[in-house]
Design a protein around this motif. Sequence first.
Motif, PDB file in Angstrom:
ATOM      1  N   GLY A  22       1.110  -1.374  -0.431  1.00 24.38           N
ATOM      2  CA  GLY A  22      -0.153  -0.238   0.471  1.00 24.38           C
ATOM      3  C   GLY A  22       0.618   0.965  -0.298  1.00 24.38           C
ATOM      4  N   TYR A  23       2.108   1.079  -0.301  1.00 26.03           N
ATOM      5  CA  TYR A  23       2.958   2.552  -0.381  1.00 26.03           C
ATOM      6  C   TYR A  23       2.965   2.653  -1.250  1.00 26.03           C
ATOM      7  CZ  TYR A  23       4.567   1.169   4.038  1.00 26.03           C
ATOM      8  OH  TYR A  23       4.349   0.923   5.909  1.00 26.03           O
ATOM      9  N   THR A  24       3.545   4.355  -1.371  1.00 25.92           N
ATOM     10  CA  THR A  24       3.176   5.124  -2.993  1.00 25.92           C
ATOM     11  C   THR A  24       4.804   5.469  -2.852  1.00 25.92           C
ATOM     12  OG1 THR A  24       1.117   6.525  -2.280  1.00 25.92           O
ATOM     13  CG2 THR A  24       3.245   7.227  -3.774  1.00 25.92           C
ATOM     14  N   ILE A  25       5.265   4.703  -3.978  1.00 24.07           N
ATOM     15  CA  ILE A  25       6.824   5.141  -4.203  1.00 24.07           C
ATOM     16  C   ILE A  25       7.273   6.058  -5.395  1.00 24.07           C
ATOM     17  CG2 ILE A  25       9.265   3.533  -5.126  1.00 24.07           C
ATOM     18  CD1 ILE A  25       7.322   1.176  -4.330  1.00 24.07           C
ATOM     19  N   THR A  26       8.078   6.893  -4.697  1.00 22.42           N
ATOM     20  CA  THR A  26       8.919   8.091  -5.498  1.00 22.42           C
ATOM     21  C   THR A  26      10.618   7.989  -5.553  1.00 22.42           C
ATOM     22  OG1 THR A  26       9.076   9.812  -3.828  1.00 22.42           O
ATOM     23  CG2 THR A  26       6.572  10.029  -4.932  1.00 22.42           C
ATOM     24  N   SER A  27      10.992   8.674  -6.758  1.00 25.91           N
ATOM     25  CA  SER A  27      12.568   8.718  -6.682  1.00 25.91           C
ATOM     26  C   SER A  27      13.058   9.922  -6.998  1.00 25.91           C
ATOM     27  CB  SER A  27      12.893   7.613  -7.325  1.00 25.91           C
ATOM     28  OG  SER A  27      12.937   7.772  -8.192  1.00 25.91           O
ATOM     29  N   ILE A  44      11.711   6.900  -2.040  1.00 32.15           N
ATOM     30  CA  ILE A  44      10.920   7.418  -1.147  1.00 32.15           C
ATOM     31  C   ILE A  44       9.770   6.248  -1.000  1.00 32.15           C
ATOM     32  CG2 ILE A  44       9.819   8.840   0.695  1.00 32.15           C
ATOM     33  CD1 ILE A  44      12.110  10.413  -2.344  1.00 32.15           C
ATOM     34  N   ALA A  45       8.870   5.340   0.601  1.00 28.48           N
ATOM     35  CA  ALA A  45       8.134   5.159   0.562  1.00 28.48           C
ATOM     36  C   ALA A  45       7.517   6.109   1.022  1.00 28.48           C
ATOM     37  CB  ALA A  45       8.041   3.515   0.469  1.00 28.48           C
ATOM     38  N   GLU A  46       5.948   5.900   0.971  1.00 22.03           N
ATOM     39  CA  GLU A  46       5.179   6.623   1.367  1.00 22.03           C
ATOM     40  C   GLU A  46       3.629   5.838   2.489  1.00 22.03           C
ATOM     41  OE1 GLU A  46       2.309   9.553   3.408  1.00 22.03           O
ATOM     42  OE2 GLU A  46       2.483   9.094   1.098  1.00 22.03           O
ATOM     43  N   LYS A  47       3.060   5.859   3.305  1.00 23.74           N
ATOM     44  CA  LYS A  47       1.764   5.841   3.579  1.00 23.74           C
ATOM     45  C   LYS A  47       1.455   6.325   5.403  1.00 23.74           C
ATOM     46  CE  LYS A  47      -0.310   1.298   4.768  1.00 23.74           C
ATOM     47  NZ  LYS A  47       0.176  -0.187   4.634  1.00 23.74           N
ATOM     48  N   ASP A  48       0.376   6.595   5.035  1.00 23.75           N
ATOM     49  CA  ASP A  48       0.018   7.174   6.154  1.00 23.75           C
ATOM     50  C   ASP A  48       0.912   8.162   6.929  1.00 23.75           C
ATOM     51  OD1 ASP A  48      -2.533   5.373   5.618  1.00 23.75           O
ATOM     52  OD2 ASP A  48      -1.205   3.607   7.168  1.00 23.75           O
ATOM     53  N   GLY A  49       1.912   9.098   6.081  1.00 25.09           N
ATOM     54  CA  GLY A  49       2.936   9.989   6.593  1.00 25.09           C
ATOM     55  C   GLY A  49       3.802   9.565   7.214  1.00 25.09           C
ATOM     56  N   ASN A  50       3.834   8.391   7.570  1.00 29.38           N
ATOM     57  CA  ASN A  50       5.145   7.468   6.976  1.00 29.38           C
ATOM     58  C   ASN A  50       6.209   7.640   6.022  1.00 29.38           C
ATOM     59  OD1 ASN A  50       4.943   7.002  10.245  1.00 29.38           O
ATOM     60  ND2 ASN A  50       3.325   5.257   9.612  1.00 29.38           N
TER      61      ASN A  50
END
Length: 109
Positions: A22-27, A44-50
Amino acid sequence: MVRIGVAGNTAIPCFQVIKSKGYTITSKIYFCVDIIEDATYEFIAEKDGNEFIGDNLEEVLGLITMWEYRGQNQEDWRANHSEHLEYRNVLDDSIVFDKDGNQVDENLL
């Protein structure tokens, strides 16, 4: 028997596992002195503000796994004394190699 290490064939499977969690991944790409070959990456993997940040997707997945395993309290991430000793023992038992990949007798160092 499995023997796996970080290589060209591990990034995309790690990407897929991170996405499945469920993470969004950006680079981000950082160029050194305008030479593309010297570029470094940050994922960067982001989910629920983490956010979990690493130089490669294998590192990011490792951090996510540590978060899931050790807990969400960053105090739980700190190694206790016995964990530190166990880690030091592994380092102390390391096999030493020279720059050409030849094993070196530690007693000669």
